[in-house]
Write an enzyme that holds these catalytic residues in place. Structure first.
Site, PDB file in Angstrom:
ATOM      1  N   PRO A 284       0.833  -1.205   0.000  1.00 22.43           N
ATOM      2  CA  PRO A 284       0.000   0.000   0.000  1.00 22.43           C
ATOM      3  C   PRO A 284       0.866   1.252   0.000  1.00 22.43           C
ATOM      4  CG  PRO A 284       0.008  -1.006   2.172  1.00 22.43           C
ATOM      5  CD  PRO A 284       0.757  -1.938   1.278  1.00 22.43           C
ATOM      6  N   VAL A 286       2.033   5.113  -0.041  1.00 22.35           N
ATOM      7  CA  VAL A 286       1.683   6.446   0.432  1.00 22.35           C
ATOM      8  C   VAL A 286       2.825   7.370   0.028  1.00 22.35           C
ATOM      9  CG1 VAL A 286       1.264   7.922   2.439  1.00 22.35           C
ATOM     10  CG2 VAL A 286       0.330   5.604   2.381  1.00 22.35           C
ATOM     11  N   ASP A 456       5.869   2.070   2.039  1.00 21.34           N
ATOM     12  CA  ASP A 456       4.939   0.958   2.258  1.00 21.34           C
ATOM     13  C   ASP A 456       4.250   1.185   3.597  1.00 21.34           C
ATOM     14  OD1 ASP A 456       3.665  -1.449   2.785  1.00 21.34           O
ATOM     15  OD2 ASP A 456       5.312  -2.694   2.032  1.00 21.34           O
ATOM     16  N   HIS A 457       2.939   1.436   3.556  1.00 19.29           N
ATOM     17  CA  HIS A 457       2.231   1.796   4.789  1.00 19.29           C
ATOM     18  C   HIS A 457       2.101   0.609   5.749  1.00 19.29           C
ATOM     19  CE1 HIS A 457       0.145   4.482   7.314  1.00 19.29           C
ATOM     20  NE2 HIS A 457      -0.455   5.203   6.395  1.00 19.29           N
ATOM     21  N   ARG A 458       2.415  -0.589   5.306  1.00 12.80           N
ATOM     22  CA  ARG A 458       2.451  -1.720   6.239  1.00 12.80           C
ATOM     23  C   ARG A 458       3.656  -1.612   7.167  1.00 12.80           C
ATOM     24  NH1 ARG A 458       2.767  -6.635   2.153  1.00 12.80           N
ATOM     25  NH2 ARG A 458       4.414  -5.230   1.427  1.00 12.80           N
TER      26      ARG A 458
END
Length: 486
Positions: A284, A286, A456-458
């Site tokens: 994901p 951002v 990576d928003h994880r």
């Protein structure tokens, strides 16, 4: 006489196919062990393929430009020995099976590679790596002369190299054997140019034997090939298109270019597309932006250069990134889905995105955090030149932990870069522009740049990404601020 079928080996990059860029040998040539016989292009690099045996080339099973899967036979050798020593003599299709008995030793792609200028063909420029796993060529790698091949053949038949029979044998070796599976070496393979230019000519359908080189010593350049292609298009258009408007749409586009041009999707472009699609739909993304005054950084680089020290704006940003990573380690990590773990790295393998004739490549600097500013400047310049010259090694293209892309060099202010697969963050640096900016309570003309950080928003929260980006920005706004961060 024994026969040896040689299949395309696994290059150790997790890839299943490679493209034959150029053959250094022809049917009938005598080769020595580890002599480079071909150049193959994977999705990451161009490497030289050494001969696994000493013997005679009896057949070449792939033409330059062909994409071959791992385990498919590409060369047939004739060896001295008993028939019982023949490999796949009774089962030609067995060479196409990736059986363990057919597969060469797995290369260690992390090991250092040698340049083709040391073990390549006599007219090939120094640019690529010898395929690791077979070892460097034991000789200079230059194609044996006709006299040398005659002497070698004479020794095998018990004749003198000076005898008429030996000369006749040399002529036989020189001429390609006319077999169904043994296409003759293309005439353009004997022209003076480089593999990337040969590939361009192949894609554009240009006959290199009809091109006059404008480079040093008649070397054919990319411009020469492009001009030849344009001339061919114009000639074709003029021969087939009527000047009458009633004849329908013209065959050619504007500026003499074809209305449609199709290029096979392969090699770097194919691998890059697959990696970017996987990254975009797996991590994901951002992106955060920060516009800063980099006047002091520009002045610092100018002073360092004036004093004879290697320095560049990109190197300063790379150094600022390394300091920012030390304060915000989450941006230098990896999501390991199989182990269900987050891997945080205690080192920085810094990827530098490089636009090359083969497509986008991201070689990385191992342990970049241990390099000085001058060392970073030199190292970045080296890996960029190697990538553009198709000399990047597979080892330099693997194992990156975080990357930088310089979109500013193209006049772009900002962007939303896609993560290099397996990495948590990528920093894009925009163009440096003179802009009105608040400075000491007044408006002044300053050097301004926009930084874009995709993550990576994880792995990275918005706050963590913002802290990292502001740390990098603080250093670039005032390089002296680094003293309070380390």
């Amino acid at each position: 006489m024994a026969v040896k079928e040689f299949a395309l080996p696994d290059l150790g990059e997790g890839l299943t196919e490679s493209e034959i860029v150029e053959w250094h040998v022809a049917v009938g040539d005598m080769v020595t062990l580890n002599q480079p016989i071909a150049e193959v292009e994977t999705a990451k690099a161009i490497v030289s393929l050494p001969s696994p045996v000493a013997g005679k080339i009896s057949a070449l099973h792939a033409e330059p430009g062909a994409t071959v899967t791992v385990g498919t036979r590409i060369v047939t050798f004739e060896l001295d020995g008993e028939a019982g020593e023949t490999d796949t003599q009774d089962d030609p299709e067995a060479s196409q099976k990736p059986a363990q008995s057919q597969k060469p030793a797995q290369p260690d792609m992390s090991a250092p590679t040698e340049k083709s200028g040391e073990a390549g063909s006599s007219d090939a420029p120094e640019r690529n790596s010898v395929l690791v796993g077979y070892g460097p060529a034991v000789e200079s790698g230059k194609r044996p002369t006709r006299k040398a091949r005659a002497a070698q053949a004479a020794q095998q038949t018990g004749q003198s190299a000076d005898a008429p029979a030996a000369d006749a044998l040399a002529q036989t070796v020189e001429a390609p054997a006319k077999t169904v599976n043994a296409p003759a070496t293309p005439a353009e393979a004997r022209t003076k140019t480089t593999p990337p230019v040969r590939k361009l000519a192949h894609d554009l359908g240009v006959d290199l034997t009809r091109v006059q080189g404008t480079g040093p010593d008649g070397l054919i350049t990319r411009d020469d090939v492009s001009q030849a292609a344009d001339a061919g298009d114009q000639s074709s258009d003029s021969a087939t298109v009527s000047p009458s408007r009633e004849s329908g749409p013209r065959a050619g586009g504007s500026n003499g270019r074809p209305r449609e041009q199709r290029t096979p999707i392969k090699s770097v472009r194919k691998a890059t597309a697959a990696a970017m699609v996987s990254s975009a739909f797996t991590a994901p993304h951002v992106t955060e932006f920060l516009t800063i005054d980099v006047t002091r950084t520009i002045e610092l680089v100018a002073r360092l250069k004036a004093s004879g020290t290697s320095a560049s704006v990109l190197a300063v940003i790379a150094k600022a990134l390394c300091i920012g990573v030390a304060r915000n380690p989450s941006v230098n990590s990896r999501w390991d889905a199989e182990a269900n773990e987050i891997v945080e790295f205690g080192y920085i393998n810094l990827g530098i995105a490089v636009a090359t004739p083969r497509g986008l490549m991201v070689p990385n600097l191992k342990d970049a955090d241990s390099l000085t500013l001058a060392e970073l400047t030199d190292a970045i310049g080296t890996i960029a030149r190697d990538a553009r010259a198709s000399k990047a090694t597979p080892a330099s293209l693997n194992g990156g932990t975080i990357s930088i892309t310089n979109v500013g060099v193209f006049g772009i202010d900002a962007g939303t870069p896609i993560l290099n697969p397996g990495e948590a963050a990528i920093l894009a640096m925009g163009a440096v522009r003179k802009m009105p900016w608040e400075h000491h309570g007044e408006i002044a003309l300053r050097d301004v740049m926009t930084l874009s950080l995709s993550f990576d928003h994880r792995l990275v929260d918005g706050e963590q990404g913002a802290r990292f980006l502001t740390d990098v920005g603080a250093i670039l706004s005032d390089p002296g601020a680094v003293l309070g961060m380390v």
